[in-house]
Motif scaffolding. Structure first.
Motif, mmCIF file in Angstrom:
data_model
loop_
_atom_site.group_PDB
_atom_site.id
_atom_site.type_symbol
_atom_site.label_atom_id
_atom_site.label_comp_id
_atom_site.label_asym_id
_atom_site.label_seq_id
_atom_site.Cartn_x
_atom_site.Cartn_y
_atom_site.Cartn_z
ATOM 1 N N PHE A 1 -16.722 -8.300 10.462
ATOM 2 C CA PHE A 1 -16.873 -9.385 11.436
ATOM 3 C C PHE A 1 -17.511 -10.604 10.785
ATOM 4 C CE2 PHE A 1 -19.251 -11.478 14.953
ATOM 5 C CZ PHE A 1 -18.149 -11.879 15.691
ATOM 6 N N MET A 2 -18.360 -10.385 9.784
ATOM 7 C CA MET A 2 -18.973 -11.500 9.079
ATOM 8 C C MET A 2 -17.914 -12.368 8.409
ATOM 9 S SD MET A 2 -21.661 -11.378 5.917
ATOM 10 C CE MET A 2 -20.368 -10.744 4.846
ATOM 11 N N VAL B 1 -23.541 -18.144 5.812
ATOM 12 C CA VAL B 1 -23.221 -16.972 6.645
ATOM 13 C C VAL B 1 -23.546 -15.692 5.901
ATOM 14 C CG1 VAL B 1 -21.336 -15.685 7.728
ATOM 15 C CG2 VAL B 1 -21.457 -18.168 7.997
ATOM 16 N N VAL B 2 -23.169 -15.626 4.641
ATOM 17 C CA VAL B 2 -23.370 -14.405 3.853
ATOM 18 C C VAL B 2 -24.861 -14.118 3.651
ATOM 19 C CG1 VAL B 2 -23.016 -13.343 1.588
ATOM 20 C CG2 VAL B 2 -21.139 -14.564 2.707
ATOM 21 N N VAL B 3 -25.631 -15.137 3.254
ATOM 22 C CA VAL B 3 -27.057 -14.883 2.994
ATOM 23 C C VAL B 3 -27.803 -14.585 4.289
ATOM 24 C CG1 VAL B 3 -27.042 -16.294 0.896
ATOM 25 C CG2 VAL B 3 -27.733 -17.331 3.068
ATOM 26 N N ALA B 4 -27.358 -15.183 5.408
ATOM 27 C CA ALA B 4 -27.990 -14.872 6.688
ATOM 28 C C ALA B 4 -27.796 -13.407 7.040
ATOM 29 C CB ALA B 4 -27.413 -15.761 7.787
ATOM 30 N N LEU C 1 -31.371 -18.100 5.130
ATOM 31 C CA LEU C 1 -30.494 -19.064 5.789
ATOM 32 C C LEU C 1 -31.079 -20.468 5.716
ATOM 33 C CD1 LEU C 1 -28.173 -20.036 7.571
ATOM 34 C CD2 LEU C 1 -29.456 -19.197 9.561
ATOM 35 N N VAL C 2 -32.375 -20.594 5.968
ATOM 36 C CA VAL C 2 -33.027 -21.912 5.900
ATOM 37 C C VAL C 2 -32.900 -22.495 4.495
ATOM 38 C CG1 VAL C 2 -35.241 -23.119 6.053
ATOM 39 C CG2 VAL C 2 -34.635 -21.399 7.766
ATOM 40 N N THR C 3 -33.138 -21.661 3.486
ATOM 41 C CA THR C 3 -33.027 -22.127 2.101
ATOM 42 C C THR C 3 -31.602 -22.545 1.767
ATOM 43 O OG1 THR C 3 -34.828 -20.653 1.429
ATOM 44 C CG2 THR C 3 -33.392 -21.499 -0.307
ATOM 45 N N LEU D 1 -26.918 -13.401 11.711
ATOM 46 C CA LEU D 1 -28.260 -12.859 11.939
ATOM 47 C C LEU D 1 -28.227 -11.817 13.058
ATOM 48 C CD1 LEU D 1 -30.534 -16.044 11.790
ATOM 49 C CD2 LEU D 1 -30.265 -14.283 10.047
ATOM 50 N N LEU D 2 -27.479 -12.105 14.101
ATOM 51 C CA LEU D 2 -27.367 -11.172 15.225
ATOM 52 C C LEU D 2 -26.647 -9.897 14.792
ATOM 53 C CD1 LEU D 2 -28.221 -11.270 18.222
ATOM 54 C CD2 LEU D 2 -25.919 -12.109 18.752
#
Length: 281
Positions: free
Chosen positions: A46-47, A85-88, A96-98, A142-143
């Motif tokens: 799904f990612m 998306v991948v790192v989150a 994600l922030v980085t 993240l979810l």
């Protein structure tokens, strides 16, 4: 050959809701089937659907912004969006922030190659796009990464769908008072009430039964999701009016562009993750 007095054929009538309902339902069924299959068999798949949606959405926004002579640098936005998306998913919110900050910096540096003229204009639109699509879209990852991520995604999607469905039905049947006629003439206060009622019912049921959380969290989720979904739809309508386009594209039959379907989802996913992460999951 028709004579000069023959009137042009009338455009197809799609009803008060302004959409081709059979095509819209068929497209929705295909999309939901793909989503369901990924969540059932391998949730990481799904990612990749989310990452693909980010890429298509950036492409659509670039097409729309070109109507105002804004040429988004799609390469860093697309690549950076996929990385976000991948790192989150694998490393969480701090990563994600980085990744967002690095993508913003790379995008601004990328634009230096175009020179001085229009730099601030294009850079501002690029950072807006970065936050609006990849950053908000990454909250889906993240979810998904939560322990019960599949169920959380189902809850998020069904509550948002309930908003669109409740608003559509209530608007068609009872819509009399326009909410924002200058922005979205078909959106009514009655439709908004229908969205809230449907969202609250869906949120209460899904959180209490599917996620085994407190019922009041489900009610809060419904109220927040219904409000944010409506806000997201209005924001998308303002953007299209400003750009002078009816739809961002015609990539999804019956729905228009992908962004025309993502507007509600992008607006609801961050508060949904916040609520479920800290109070349910």
């Amino acid at each position: 050959m028709p004579d000069a007095t023959t009137p042009p054929p009338a455009p197809p009538e799609h009803g008060r809701a302004g959409r081709n309902l059979p095509a819209a339902l068929a497209s929705a069924a295909v999309l939901l089937t793909a989503i369901a299959a990924s969540l059932v068999f391998w949730k990481t798949a799904f990612m990749f659907i989310v990452a693909a949606a980010v890429v298509v959405a950036v492409w659509e926004l670039r097409q729309g912004f070109r109507a105002k002579d804004i040429d988004l640098p799609e390469q860093p936005l697309m690549v950076g969006g996929v990385v976000m998306v991948v790192v989150a998913y694998f490393f969480g919110a701090p990563a994600l922030v980085t990744a967002t900050a690095v993508t913003a910096l790379v995008t601004m540096l990328w634009l230096l190659r175009r020179g001085v003229d229009g730099y601030v204009h294009t850079a501002s639109a690029s950072i807006f796009t970065l936050v609006y699509v990849p950053f908000l879209g990454s909250f889906v990852a993240l979810l998904l990464a939560e322990d019960r991520g599949e169920l959380a995604i189902v809850t998020f999607l069904l509550v948002t769908i309930a908003s669109d469905t409740g608003g559509y039905v209530a608007g068609v049947l009872f819509g009399r008072h326009p909410m924002a006629p200058a922005i979205s003439p078909k959106k009514s206060w009655e439709g908004f009430a229908g969205s809230l009622l449907a969202c609250v019912a869906a949120g209460w049921f899904l959180v209490a039964v599917l996620l085994e959380g407190d019922w009041w969290v489900g009610v809060a989720l419904g109220l927040i999701a219904g409000s944010m979904a409506t806000l997201g739809d209005l924001v998308e309508s303002v953007m299209k009016r400003d750009l002078g386009v009816k739809d961002m594209s015609q990539i999804i039959p019956g729905h228009g562009g992908l962004m025309d379907r993502l507007d509600s989802l992008l607006a609801t996913v961050a508060p949904t993750w916040l609520l479920l992460h800290y109070l349910v999951l």
